[in-house]
Write a protein that holds these residues in place. Structure first.
Motif, PDB file in Angstrom:
ATOM      1  N   ARG A 193       7.636  -2.573  12.371  1.00  0.00           N
ATOM      2  CA  ARG A 193       7.419  -2.352  10.911  1.00  0.00           C
ATOM      3  C   ARG A 193       7.307  -3.589  10.650  1.00  0.00           C
ATOM      4  O   ARG A 193       8.544  -3.927  11.018  1.00  0.00           O
ATOM      5  N   ARG A 202      10.156  -2.319  -3.217  1.00  0.00           N
ATOM      6  CA  ARG A 202       9.191  -0.843  -3.602  1.00  0.00           C
ATOM      7  C   ARG A 202       8.726  -0.460  -2.043  1.00  0.00           C
ATOM      8  O   ARG A 202       8.692   0.977  -2.387  1.00  0.00           O
ATOM      9  N   VAL A 203       9.196  -1.304  -0.812  1.00  0.00           N
ATOM     10  CA  VAL A 203       8.658  -0.564   0.111  1.00  0.00           C
ATOM     11  C   VAL A 203       9.187  -0.244   1.205  1.00  0.00           C
ATOM     12  O   VAL A 203       9.686   0.292   2.741  1.00  0.00           O
ATOM     13  N   LEU A 254       1.952   1.800   6.266  1.00  0.00           N
ATOM     14  CA  LEU A 254       2.280   3.014   5.133  1.00  0.00           C
ATOM     15  C   LEU A 254       3.269   2.478   4.421  1.00  0.00           C
ATOM     16  O   LEU A 254       3.156   4.152   3.735  1.00  0.00           O
ATOM     17  N   ALA A 255       3.246   2.241   3.884  1.00  0.00           N
ATOM     18  CA  ALA A 255       3.199   1.557   2.536  1.00  0.00           C
ATOM     19  C   ALA A 255       2.994   0.222   1.445  1.00  0.00           C
ATOM     20  O   ALA A 255       3.124  -0.088   2.243  1.00  0.00           O
ATOM     21  N   ARG A 256       3.232   0.560  -0.139  1.00  0.00           N
ATOM     22  CA  ARG A 256       2.530  -0.361  -0.534  1.00  0.00           C
ATOM     23  C   ARG A 256       3.175  -0.496  -1.905  1.00  0.00           C
ATOM     24  O   ARG A 256       2.941   0.575  -2.621  1.00  0.00           O
ATOM     25  N   SER A 257       3.726  -1.566  -2.421  1.00  0.00           N
ATOM     26  CA  SER A 257       3.898  -1.421  -3.490  1.00  0.00           C
ATOM     27  C   SER A 257       2.653  -1.602  -4.650  1.00  0.00           C
ATOM     28  O   SER A 257       1.368  -1.917  -4.572  1.00  0.00           O
TER      29      SER A 257
END
Length: 139
Positions: free
Chosen positions: A7, A135-136, A45-48
């Motif tokens: 990750r 944020r992520v 998996l995630a983004r700002s």
């Protein structure tokens, strides 16, 4: 091929031409293109959100769009970092002066719970970048 998942925390930035096309600036299009091509080697998996800001480099008058991503890949860090440099070139990053078409920085690696295993502290010196990363992933 490794079945292990790594990750990574990435920072994307672009200062390419700000001309808008179909409601999206070329800078934003570059980030979208980068996200789309990153999917060749893993999963976002995630983004700002995308942030529009002046350059963090003193004396640089360009404006940038920036975004942080949490990204999963089966590539170990060294191989993934080398692939990112190839991806930057594919997206128009060149040598020399001029606006940055794309910048994709590998700024950290974390475990499945979001705990940092490794970070590139030099890439996280500016408050804007620390905020985007926050944020992520928890830091």
């Amino acid at each position: 091929m490794s079945t292990e998942t790594y990750r990574y925390i990435l920072l994307l930035g672009s200062a390419s031409s700000p001309v808008a096309e179909a409601g999206e600036s070329r800078r934003e299009q570059q980030l979208r293109r980068a996200r789309d091509l990153l999917k060749q080697r893993g999963k976002v998996l995630a983004r700002s959100g995308v942030v529009h800001a002046d350059s963090v480099v003193p004396g640089d008058g360009d404006r940038y769009v920036n975004q942080a991503l949490l990204f999963a890949s089966s590539l170990p860090r060294e191989a993934f970092g080398a692939w990112l440099k190839t991806l930057e070139q594919r997206l128009g990053r060149g040598e020399g002066e001029g606006a940055c078409a794309i910048d994709i920085d590998l700024v950290g690696e974390c475990d499945a719970q979001g705990r940092m295993l490794w970070e590139n502290a030099g890439k996280l010196e500016h408050a804007l970048f620390r905020e985007l990363v926050g944020r992520v992933v928890r830091r």
